[in-house]
Write a protein that holds these residues in place. Structure first.
Motif, PDB file in Angstrom:
ATOM      1  N   TYR A 152      -4.224   5.883  -2.390  1.00  0.00           N
ATOM      2  CA  TYR A 152      -3.883   7.232  -1.909  1.00  0.00           C
ATOM      3  C   TYR A 152      -2.783   7.902  -2.730  1.00  0.00           C
ATOM      4  CZ  TYR A 152      -6.677   5.693   2.033  1.00  0.00           C
ATOM      5  OH  TYR A 152      -7.708   5.232   2.809  1.00  0.00           O
ATOM      6  N   TYR A 153      -2.426   7.342  -3.862  1.00  0.00           N
ATOM      7  CA  TYR A 153      -1.337   7.898  -4.676  1.00  0.00           C
ATOM      8  C   TYR A 153      -1.862   9.012  -5.590  1.00  0.00           C
ATOM      9  CZ  TYR A 153       3.297   7.791  -6.842  1.00  0.00           C
ATOM     10  OH  TYR A 153       4.555   8.111  -7.273  1.00  0.00           O
ATOM     11  N   TRP A 154      -2.334  10.067  -4.940  1.00  0.00           N
ATOM     12  CA  TRP A 154      -2.863  11.253  -5.626  1.00  0.00           C
ATOM     13  C   TRP A 154      -2.289  12.497  -4.969  1.00  0.00           C
ATOM     14  CZ3 TRP A 154      -5.035  10.229 -10.090  1.00  0.00           C
ATOM     15  CH2 TRP A 154      -5.697   9.012 -10.272  1.00  0.00           C
ATOM     16  N   PRO A 155      -2.277  13.625  -5.681  1.00  0.00           N
ATOM     17  CA  PRO A 155      -1.609  14.833  -5.172  1.00  0.00           C
ATOM     18  C   PRO A 155      -2.104  15.331  -3.813  1.00  0.00           C
ATOM     19  CG  PRO A 155      -2.097  15.088  -7.509  1.00  0.00           C
ATOM     20  CD  PRO A 155      -2.759  13.815  -7.074  1.00  0.00           C
ATOM     21  N   TYR A 156      -3.312  14.933  -3.401  1.00  0.00           N
ATOM     22  CA  TYR A 156      -3.805  15.396  -2.098  1.00  0.00           C
ATOM     23  C   TYR A 156      -2.960  14.874  -0.940  1.00  0.00           C
ATOM     24  CZ  TYR A 156      -8.027  14.954  -5.058  1.00  0.00           C
ATOM     25  OH  TYR A 156      -8.927  14.963  -6.088  1.00  0.00           O
ATOM     26  N   THR A 180       0.867  -1.169   0.000  1.00  0.00           N
ATOM     27  CA  THR A 180       0.000   0.000   0.000  1.00  0.00           C
ATOM     28  C   THR A 180       0.907   1.224   0.000  1.00  0.00           C
ATOM     29  OG1 THR A 180      -1.261  -1.329   1.557  1.00  0.00           O
ATOM     30  CG2 THR A 180      -2.101   0.882   1.080  1.00  0.00           C
ATOM     31  N   SER A 181       0.807   2.009  -1.076  1.00  0.00           N
ATOM     32  CA  SER A 181       1.730   3.131  -1.203  1.00  0.00           C
ATOM     33  C   SER A 181       1.033   4.343  -1.808  1.00  0.00           C
ATOM     34  CB  SER A 181       2.921   2.718  -2.078  1.00  0.00           C
ATOM     35  OG  SER A 181       3.840   3.777  -2.173  1.00  0.00           O
ATOM     36  N   PRO A 182       0.909   5.440  -1.029  1.00  0.00           N
ATOM     37  CA  PRO A 182       1.321   5.582   0.365  1.00  0.00           C
ATOM     38  C   PRO A 182       0.502   4.673   1.264  1.00  0.00           C
ATOM     39  CG  PRO A 182       0.076   7.508  -0.345  1.00  0.00           C
ATOM     40  CD  PRO A 182       0.310   6.690  -1.558  1.00  0.00           C
ATOM     41  N   ASN A 183       1.111   4.331   2.391  1.00  0.00           N
ATOM     42  CA  ASN A 183       0.498   3.324   3.235  1.00  0.00           C
ATOM     43  C   ASN A 183      -0.673   3.852   4.055  1.00  0.00           C
ATOM     44  OD1 ASN A 183       0.390   0.677   4.276  1.00  0.00           O
ATOM     45  ND2 ASN A 183       1.459   1.331   6.137  1.00  0.00           N
ATOM     46  N   ASN A 184      -1.650   3.020   4.206  1.00  0.00           N
ATOM     47  CA  ASN A 184      -2.737   3.232   5.152  1.00  0.00           C
ATOM     48  C   ASN A 184      -2.434   2.284   6.299  1.00  0.00           C
ATOM     49  OD1 ASN A 184      -5.110   3.268   6.599  1.00  0.00           O
ATOM     50  ND2 ASN A 184      -6.419   2.541   4.923  1.00  0.00           N
ATOM     51  N   PRO A 185      -2.061   2.745   7.472  1.00  0.00           N
ATOM     52  CA  PRO A 185      -2.386   4.026   8.087  1.00  0.00           C
ATOM     53  C   PRO A 185      -1.301   5.105   8.086  1.00  0.00           C
ATOM     54  CG  PRO A 185      -1.634   2.499   9.762  1.00  0.00           C
ATOM     55  CD  PRO A 185      -1.547   1.781   8.454  1.00  0.00           C
ATOM     56  N   ASP A 186      -0.024   4.839   7.791  1.00  0.00           N
ATOM     57  CA  ASP A 186       1.007   5.817   8.167  1.00  0.00           C
ATOM     58  C   ASP A 186       1.459   6.760   7.056  1.00  0.00           C
ATOM     59  OD1 ASP A 186       2.670   4.255   6.630  1.00  0.00           O
ATOM     60  OD2 ASP A 186       3.620   3.234   8.327  1.00  0.00           O
ATOM     61  N   GLY A 187       0.959   6.604   5.840  1.00  0.00           N
ATOM     62  CA  GLY A 187       1.242   7.560   4.773  1.00  0.00           C
ATOM     63  C   GLY A 187       2.597   7.433   4.105  1.00  0.00           C
TER      64      GLY A 187
END
Lengths: 455, 455
Positions: free
Chosen positions: B257-261, B230-237
């Motif tokens: 979660y691999y988006w500019p936000y 998981t990259s970025p990782n859930n939970p630690d980013g």
């Protein structure tokens, strides 16, 4: 020329000003007072206005050519406006695409249109922390009440992505986790092939597909069994009851076709686990929305767990669409759509019978006229599928016989039956049905001609 | 009073008639020339106009009271217009509801509105006989191109009901059917709990969840393994790479979660199996729509089979909705929404850090500033979740420490980590976030006060 008096001008001017005010009022305060929704509404109307000659339709998410979506033609039609018939095209009577209801919705564009705001239901959960719209649950209960086809009082309702997903959810929910043997999943031949293919595909140590119910009729060992009962049955349209009984038997009633279009409804069904789908109610197979009506709280909770693990509930967009469609049905107690579909399906069955009755080579299943609780009268059959039989012994592959006559059916073996049988879909588009009749007529006429020649 | 001359009347009348004509033209031939879509559009605008004080919103499918839908309030707000704050209400930082983007869509009502006709995509299949909209596939490719976050050229794309379903589809597609041992599914701690819960739930003889990757680092026996990265990782980013390598290892990259936000995007990812979801791109978790980008044709086909057996493809309503939302993004190369979300998330992280930096009791994960390919600069972190640590040895249950301060987090153990850790969601509604900060501030201030008292 006589001079027009001032009083006349004054009168005309007053009238004109009143009209101006009325028009302005209508524009800014009346129905036309739309702001942000206008573009979307205009887009949808523009797409709907694209002419496809009655043999296709354009969609908002269709391929764009020269700035606008192009027609998507029915099978056997082509050209920019779908007006060209492909002469050697095979009649497609294969899948269960319920497009016989598409014209109904085209006749009711205003009541069935739905405008979705950009921020509609972004959250994972509804306000009550579930994945299930309670407003839609209430609508579903009302639809069953007006169709008089199922008892929902005191029962739980869970949603799935079509009956497809609910079938698997029911298998997971009802299979025993404490037994040393996997629970046997069975159905009576001929049966809907997904029961086998899906149960095989998702097989765990807790369940397996074990074929026909007949093998379990003398279940003296009390093995855990889940019996699927499809009523009316796919492919043959017969109303069915459970074959197996006993404390270790769980029955799942697949009532996808238990609606006024396809069958007499002798009484509201009132079983422990019943599955329905919008695909065979409103015709929206593409929305992937179905529901199960469950008596037992524990089974309900287990099915909710399945939906949660599988995909965190059914898409809120599909739920919203279903709500709008059921809303249209509820407005006139379903009279119009049930009447529309019932007439269409009975007409199709009658015309098909007229052709097949001329043949000695082919036969159709027999369904007796039966009292219908909804229509409040004895009604003729109108099944979703013809379960055609090739009567000649040498026609060992009935599907191939039809295929040679340019007709695509679904072979009997798929339903665990013999290859003398073929399922022909009767609920597809009118174009598909008309071509099916045309090709069948050719086939039967040839048989008849051959008979006369041999005389 | 002077008499008004006829010529003046004539002039006024002419002007008035011209206005009449203009108004009529505008009404019947201009933007306002809507027919069947009007009711739906007006319905949606009426619902959108219901005021919920900025702490809620009404929905088209909400509960109806006195003939119109009622406000659905954010957590901790109540009353008919959501204006009453519930004073002792706990700050909810639990689930990953991506409502931080809801205001973006409310700011763009016209471009994001969607009008669905009653007969939209009733069929099981698209015109190309698949369950997948090719127009939407093309949009997805374009979105990755503008975000510069993933290579899609020459790859296949398959849809699922959120990344949730695609995770299971990938496990089915990648697990070995020919091995005598089940394929091991693993991830590196702390990991997203669904990998375990879902794989356990659907366990077949072909795969099982086997915990942390560390157990397989010296996989000298060449056991079949599926590693979730998981990259970025859930939970630690944190941005992550695969831990395991070798011919018997298959890697699934969960890039939700691999988006500019949420992260710097060092380069476009280019892996064999990558999963994305609209939930963390547009914020529409409720739509249940995600996609996997697949390099290998055979793996793609296997995932298509999964989707077919599970539910005959993703709801066409969800696909249409996704298309409309991505369409809005594509109009300005995503600049506006990415900028909106990036600013919001960096602001949240900054403010959270300001509070936690005052504390010795709590700590946040450290994420280094990194070059972002999309922003074309080195950027500060803005993770979707805070991975909070209770530093005191005696705070063995960090979740309970926060709960006592009226803050709901998700306990570290859920992520296979220790109970000194808690995940706090930072992508929820602004109301949820503000309350979280308020409660954390109270907590840290008390600690600071206690420290000063003890001096």
């Amino acid at each position: 020329m006589a001079k027009i008096p001032s009083s006349c001008y004054a009168l005309c001017l007053s009238a004109s000003i009143v009209i101006n005010i009325l028009l302005l009022t209508r524009q800014y305060w009346g129905w036309n007072q739309l702001s942000w929704s206008q573009t979307a509404a205009a887009e949808a109307e523009a797409v709907a206005s694209i002419s496809c000659s009655g043999h296709g339709r354009a969609f908002l998410d269709g391929m764009i050519v020269d700035g606008k979506p192009v027609c998507e033609c029915n099978t056997c039609y082509q050209g920019p406006d779908c007006s060209e018939f492909i002469s050697d095209c095979a009649a497609n009577a294969d899948g269960g695409d319920p497009l016989f209801l598409e014209p109904f919705w085209m006749l009711h564009p205003a009541s069935s249109a739905l405008l979705v705001a950009g921020w509609h239901r972004m959250s994972y959960i509804f306000n009550d922390h579930t994945y299930i719209s309670q407003v839609l649950v209430n609508h579903i209960r009302k639809v069953h009440a007006i169709a008089k086809n199922a008892v929902t009082d005191g029962k739980y309702i869970v949603f799935g992505a079509g009956s497809t997903q609910l079938i698997n959810a029911a298998v997971f929910a009802l299979s025993s986790e404490n037994s040393s043997y996997p629970t046997s999943v069975v159905a009576t031949t001929p049966y809907y092939p997904l029961y086998k293919s899906q149960t095989d595909y998702f097989e765990t140590s807790h369940f397996e597909f074990d074929g026909d119910t007949s093998l379990f009729k003398n279940n003296s060992e009390g093995l855990d069994v889940i019996e699927f009962v499809t009523s009316p049955n796919n492919p043959d349209g017969h109303l069915r009851k459970a074959v197996l009984q006993g404390p270790s038997v769980r029955t799942v009633y697949d009532h996808a076709y238990y609606w006024p279009y396809f069958t007499a409804l002798p009484a509201p069904v009132d079983e422990d686990v019943m599955i329905f789908t919008i695909s065979k109610l409103t015709g929206h197979a593409g929305s992937r929305f179905g529901w199960a009506i469950i008596k037992d709280e524990d089974v309900y909770e287990r099915m909710v767990t399945y939906m949660s693990q599988a995909e965190m509930g059914v898409s809120r967009d599909a739920q919203l669409r279903a709500l709008k469609l059921l809303d249209v049905m509820l407005k006139d107690d379903g009279r119009e759509i049930f009447d529309f579909g019932y007439k269409r399906m009975t007409d199709r069955w009658k015309r098909l019978n007229q052709i097949i009755s001329l043949s000695k080579r082919f036969n159709l299943q027999e369904i007796s006229p039966q009292y219908c609780n909804f229509l409040n009268k004895i009604r003729e059959p109108s099944p979703a599928y013809a379960w055609l039989k090739c009567e000649r012994e040498q026609d060992t592959n009935c599907t191939a016989v039809l295929r040679a006559a340019n007709i695509i059916g679904r072979e009997g073996r798929v339903f665990n039956a013999d290859s003398h049988h073929v399922r022909l879909s009767l609920l597809r588009s009118q174009d598909d049905f008309e071509l099916l009749l045309y090709r069948l007529n050719e086939l039967v006429t040839r048989e008849y001609g051959a008979y006369h020649q041999s005389m």
